[in-house]
Scaffold this motif. Structure first.
Motif, short mmCIF file in Angstrom:
data_model
loop_
_atom_site.label_atom_id
_atom_site.label_comp_id
_atom_site.label_asym_id
_atom_site.label_seq_id
_atom_site.Cartn_x
_atom_site.Cartn_y
_atom_site.Cartn_z
N GLU A 158 -69.60 5.98 -40.37
CA GLU A 158 -70.41 6.04 -41.41
C GLU A 158 -70.96 7.63 -41.50
OE1 GLU A 158 -73.97 3.79 -40.89
OE2 GLU A 158 -73.05 1.95 -41.72
N VAL A 159 -70.72 8.19 -42.67
CA VAL A 159 -71.23 9.45 -42.82
C VAL A 159 -72.77 9.70 -43.28
CG1 VAL A 159 -70.81 11.65 -44.27
CG2 VAL A 159 -68.84 9.99 -43.56
N ASP A 160 -73.52 10.45 -42.41
CA ASP A 160 -74.78 10.62 -42.79
C ASP A 160 -74.92 11.62 -44.12
OD1 ASP A 160 -77.61 11.07 -42.49
OD2 ASP A 160 -77.53 11.27 -40.64
N THR A 161 -75.52 11.12 -45.02
CA THR A 161 -75.60 11.59 -46.24
C THR A 161 -76.40 13.00 -46.31
OG1 THR A 161 -77.29 10.19 -47.07
CG2 THR A 161 -75.17 9.82 -47.89
N ARG A 162 -77.35 13.19 -45.08
CA ARG A 162 -78.26 14.18 -44.95
C ARG A 162 -77.45 15.46 -44.68
NH1 ARG A 162 -82.09 11.70 -40.71
NH2 ARG A 162 -79.91 11.08 -39.95
N LEU A 166 -74.01 20.33 -45.71
CA LEU A 166 -73.17 21.12 -44.65
C LEU A 166 -71.69 21.07 -44.74
CD1 LEU A 166 -75.53 20.83 -41.46
CD2 LEU A 166 -75.19 22.71 -42.90
N LYS A 167 -71.30 19.81 -45.13
CA LYS A 167 -69.91 19.47 -45.17
C LYS A 167 -69.45 20.07 -46.41
CE LYS A 167 -66.93 15.50 -45.38
NZ LYS A 167 -66.69 14.19 -45.56
N LEU A 169 -70.38 23.11 -47.60
CA LEU A 169 -70.24 24.47 -47.04
C LEU A 169 -69.06 24.77 -46.13
CD1 LEU A 169 -73.95 25.39 -46.31
CD2 LEU A 169 -72.50 26.41 -48.16
N LEU A 170 -68.51 23.77 -45.44
CA LEU A 170 -67.49 23.97 -44.45
C LEU A 170 -66.39 23.89 -45.35
CD1 LEU A 170 -68.45 21.71 -41.39
CD2 LEU A 170 -68.24 24.19 -41.53
N GLN A 171 -66.20 22.94 -46.52
CA GLN A 171 -65.02 22.85 -47.15
C GLN A 171 -64.89 23.96 -48.13
OE1 GLN A 171 -65.75 19.20 -49.17
NE2 GLN A 171 -64.97 18.08 -47.59
N GLN A 172 -66.10 24.69 -48.57
CA GLN A 172 -65.90 25.78 -49.21
C GLN A 172 -65.48 27.10 -48.51
OE1 GLN A 172 -69.73 26.89 -50.79
NE2 GLN A 172 -69.75 25.08 -52.40
N GLU A 173 -65.71 27.18 -47.16
CA GLU A 173 -65.49 28.22 -46.03
C GLU A 173 -63.68 27.81 -46.04
OE1 GLU A 173 -67.56 28.81 -42.74
OE2 GLU A 173 -69.33 29.24 -43.79
N GLY A 174 -63.27 26.89 -45.83
CA GLY A 174 -62.09 26.60 -45.19
C GLY A 174 -60.89 26.56 -46.62
#
Length: 174
Positions: A158-162, A166-167, A169-174
């Motif tokens: 399960e992915v915590d929607t909170r 942050l996820k 942001l990580l995708q934008q940097e990568g």
């Protein structure tokens, strides 16, 4: 687990009686299902207000694991103590008004005391808040309900929607 305490009630304060307990089939209630015999020991002592009882019992209960919901057997060694008060005078047979009996059990009109209730209460107090079939029990999958003790399930974590910001942001940097 009835005992006739008429002779003990006629004795002086301080007199005692000891006995071994053995019950092949005993059921206290639907919460604490007893598996097998109950064995133990009891000591009864005459006190001013009645009889003081103490002892121990060895019993095996059938419990449900709080993690995986499996039924399992839990052996227990339970130490108990109880105070009993007379309801009738041993010599005259007249009813007795007992004082300070909030935490005591009655001795019936025939001078019998029953250990069942104090033993049942102590067993219920001694059952752990979290009953586990084994210390390393993995429990059930929160998504599909599979018993994880039998192996892993195929569910995605399960992915915590909170943490979705942050996820992103990580995708934008990568």
């Amino acid at each position: 687990m009835l005992f006739n305490v008429a002779q003990l009630m006629k004795s002086q304060v301080g007199a005692s009686f000891k006995a071994d307990l053995h019950e092949d089939e005993i059921q206290f209630d639907e919460v604490s299902r007893v598996v097998g015999p109950l064995n133990g020991h009891v000591r009864m002592r005459r006190i001013n207000q009645g009889v003081l009882v103490d002892g121990w019992v060895d019993v095996t209960l059938e419990l449900s694991c709080t993690r995986c919901l499996r039924e399992f057997q839990q052996p227990m060694h339970v130490v108990y103590e109880a105070r009993y008060y007379p309801t009738v005078d041993i010599l005259t047979g007249m009813p007795v008004h007992a004082e300070d009996v909030e935490d005591a059990f009655p001795i019936d009109d025939h001078h019998h005391l029953d250990l069942t209730e104090p033993v049942r209460q102590q067993i219920l107090l001694d059952i752990p808040m979290v009953t586990l079939c084994k210390e390393e029990c993995k429990g059930l999958c929160s998504q599909c309900g599979k018993d994880l003790n039998e192996g892993p399930c195929s569910c995605e974590p399960e992915v915590d929607t909170r943490f979705s910001a942050l996820k992103a942001l990580l995708q934008q940097e990568g």
